[in-house]
Design a protein around this motif. Structure first.
Motif, short mmCIF file in Angstrom:
data_model
loop_
_atom_site.label_atom_id
_atom_site.label_comp_id
_atom_site.label_asym_id
_atom_site.label_seq_id
_atom_site.Cartn_x
_atom_site.Cartn_y
_atom_site.Cartn_z
N TYR A 137 -54.68 13.32 80.55
CA TYR A 137 -55.46 12.55 81.52
C TYR A 137 -55.84 11.19 80.94
O TYR A 137 -55.66 10.14 81.58
N LEU A 138 -56.35 11.17 79.73
CA LEU A 138 -56.79 9.92 79.12
C LEU A 138 -55.63 8.98 78.86
O LEU A 138 -55.77 7.75 79.00
N VAL A 139 -54.48 9.52 78.47
CA VAL A 139 -53.32 8.68 78.23
C VAL A 139 -52.93 7.94 79.51
O VAL A 139 -52.64 6.73 79.49
N LYS A 140 -52.95 8.64 80.63
CA LYS A 140 -52.57 8.02 81.90
C LYS A 140 -53.58 6.96 82.32
O LYS A 140 -53.21 5.88 82.81
N VAL A 141 -54.86 7.25 82.14
CA VAL A 141 -55.88 6.28 82.54
C VAL A 141 -55.82 5.04 81.67
O VAL A 141 -55.90 3.90 82.17
N TYR A 142 -55.66 5.21 80.36
CA TYR A 142 -55.58 4.05 79.48
C TYR A 142 -54.28 3.28 79.70
O TYR A 142 -54.24 2.06 79.48
N LEU A 148 -53.43 -2.96 84.33
CA LEU A 148 -54.31 -3.77 85.16
C LEU A 148 -55.07 -4.84 84.39
O LEU A 148 -55.76 -5.66 84.99
N SER A 149 -54.98 -4.83 83.07
CA SER A 149 -55.72 -5.80 82.28
C SER A 149 -55.17 -7.21 82.48
O SER A 149 -54.04 -7.40 82.98
N GLU A 150 -55.94 -8.20 82.10
CA GLU A 150 -55.52 -9.59 82.24
C GLU A 150 -54.29 -9.84 81.37
O GLU A 150 -54.27 -9.55 80.18
N GLY A 151 -53.24 -10.37 82.00
CA GLY A 151 -51.98 -10.58 81.30
C GLY A 151 -51.14 -9.33 81.20
O GLY A 151 -50.11 -9.34 80.51
N GLY A 152 -51.54 -8.26 81.88
CA GLY A 152 -50.79 -7.02 81.82
C GLY A 152 -49.62 -7.01 82.78
O GLY A 152 -49.21 -8.04 83.34
N LEU A 153 -49.09 -5.80 83.00
CA LEU A 153 -47.89 -5.65 83.82
C LEU A 153 -48.16 -6.09 85.26
O LEU A 153 -47.28 -6.70 85.91
N ALA A 154 -49.34 -5.79 85.80
CA ALA A 154 -49.64 -6.17 87.18
C ALA A 154 -49.65 -7.68 87.35
O ALA A 154 -49.09 -8.21 88.31
N ASP A 155 -50.28 -8.38 86.42
CA ASP A 155 -50.27 -9.84 86.47
C ASP A 155 -48.85 -10.38 86.32
O ASP A 155 -48.46 -11.35 87.01
N TRP A 156 -48.07 -9.81 85.43
CA TRP A 156 -46.71 -10.28 85.20
C TRP A 156 -45.84 -10.11 86.45
O TRP A 156 -45.00 -10.97 86.76
N VAL A 161 -45.20 -14.62 92.67
CA VAL A 161 -45.54 -14.86 94.08
C VAL A 161 -46.92 -15.49 94.21
O VAL A 161 -47.47 -15.56 95.31
N GLY A 162 -47.48 -15.95 93.09
CA GLY A 162 -48.76 -16.65 93.14
C GLY A 162 -49.98 -15.77 93.24
O GLY A 162 -51.04 -16.23 93.66
N LEU A 163 -49.87 -14.50 92.87
CA LEU A 163 -50.99 -13.57 92.95
C LEU A 163 -51.34 -13.07 91.56
O LEU A 163 -50.57 -13.19 90.60
N ASN A 164 -52.52 -12.49 91.47
CA ASN A 164 -52.98 -11.88 90.22
C ASN A 164 -53.22 -10.39 90.43
O ASN A 164 -53.38 -9.92 91.57
N GLY A 165 -53.24 -9.65 89.35
CA GLY A 165 -53.53 -8.23 89.44
C GLY A 165 -54.96 -7.97 89.85
O GLY A 165 -55.81 -8.87 89.81
N PRO A 166 -55.28 -6.76 90.27
CA PRO A 166 -56.63 -6.46 90.73
C PRO A 166 -57.67 -6.50 89.63
O PRO A 166 -58.87 -6.58 89.90
N GLY A 167 -57.25 -6.45 88.36
CA GLY A 167 -58.22 -6.42 87.28
C GLY A 167 -58.99 -5.10 87.27
O GLY A 167 -58.54 -4.09 87.81
N PHE A 168 -60.17 -5.12 86.66
CA PHE A 168 -60.99 -3.93 86.59
C PHE A 168 -62.07 -3.99 87.66
O PHE A 168 -62.72 -5.01 87.86
N GLY A 169 -62.28 -2.88 88.34
CA GLY A 169 -63.27 -2.83 89.39
C GLY A 169 -62.97 -1.69 90.34
O GLY A 169 -62.24 -0.74 90.01
N LEU A 170 -63.52 -1.76 91.54
CA LEU A 170 -63.35 -0.69 92.51
C LEU A 170 -61.90 -0.51 92.95
O LEU A 170 -61.42 0.63 93.03
N PRO A 171 -61.15 -1.60 93.25
CA PRO A 171 -59.73 -1.40 93.61
C PRO A 171 -58.93 -0.73 92.50
O PRO A 171 -58.07 0.12 92.77
#
Length: 297
Positions: A137-142, A148-156, A161-171
């Protein structure tokens, strides 16, 4: 000689006991269920009873020691303090959002694995869906924290397309929980679609129904109990989760975080907070029961 007599007497006792159990199926059933029912009553229901009773206790303001004096102050604070109300509404909203997302994603995946994929590939597809459950469980969450971290896969992936990842938060919390509990929704829907008689779909087509009408009038009513059964897992697991939001939720607080933070300082308040998800889940199960999911699965 004495040993042979003893062994014969032992075999006779076993035969008489087996005969008694064979003639009395109710006694056999009672003996089989005694141990699990005792476990359920003493450990599970007993712990819930202790939780509910301790919610009516108070704490000494100076020492934070538990004072076994009956009071409804904890429950009064839960319903009158804006923070507690907001956290509870947010927790239920997150659980519902995760459940809806899991259902929306799981249906096409389950439809492909159950009705479209070749029969020889279906067991492998089901195994691949269940494989993430074998990981920690912890491996998947980390892992999602890194994504989702800044500069992570989501941002990349979104940067072209000019968007950023959701970052940390409710989404991020909703997205991570959806990934964690998605297999619990896919599996019952897959089973229901796999058991769906093909002649019903053929009959609907023969009567002139298009694909959309067949989906609404034939597939959805027969699969809805399975969706409801899967939602029991996604809703309850999301409502009680507190580790995911602590890792990827940023400053977001859910009911589990409040329970965890009050265990050391105010145990009765933590018990009162822990009672609320239990009540919500019981109400949810009563609502799901009306769909027939608890009897047809």
């Amino acid at each position: 000689m004495t040993t042979e007599v003893t062994q014969a007497a032992g075999r006779g006792t076993v035969r008489r006991l087996a005969g008694t159990l064979h003639r009395r199926p109710r006694l056999r059933l009672a003996l089989l269920l005694t141990a699990p029912l005792l476990w359920l009553t003493v450990l599970y229901l007993g712990s819930l009873t202790v939780l509910f009773v301790s919610a009516f206790w108070t704490t000494a303001s100076f020492t934070s020691q538990v004072v076994k004096v009956w009071s409804t102050d904890n429950f009064h604070a839960l319903f009158t303090t804006p923070v507690f109300r907001q956290v509870m509404v947010r927790s239920v909203g997150v659980a519902l959002a995760v459940t809806v997302l899991c259902a929306v994603i799981a249906f096409p995946v389950a439809f492909y694995t159950a009705r479209v994929a070749r029969p020889r590939w279906r067991p492998l597809l089901v195994v691949s869906i269940l494989t993430p459950l074998w990981a920690s469980y912890l491996v998947k969450v980390y892992a999602w924290r890194l994504i989702l971290s800044e500069g992570g896969l989501a941002d990349w992936m979104l940067k072209p397309v000019g968007l950023n990842g959701p970052g940390f938060g409710l989404p991020a919390t909703v997205l991570t929980l959806t990934y964690l509990w998605l297999p619990y929704m896919i599996l019952p829907i897959h089973t229901a679609l796999e058991q769906l008689p093909a002649n019903l779909l053929d009959a609907s087509a023969d009567l002139g129904a298009r694909a959309g009408r067949t989906f609404r009038s034939v597939v959805v009513p027969m699969v809805l109990p399975s969706v409801a059964a899967g939602s029991v897992f996604t809703f309850s697991l999301s409502l009680g989760d507190y580790i995911t939001v602590q890792i990827v939720g940023g400053k977001t607080q859910l009911i589990g975080n409040l329970v965890y933070s009050n265990i050391e300082l105010n145990l009765p308040m933590a018990a009162a907070l822990g009672t609320l998800p239990v009540v919500v889940i019981v109400l949810y199960l009563l609502a799901i029961r009306r769909t027939g999911a608890l009897t047809s699965q």
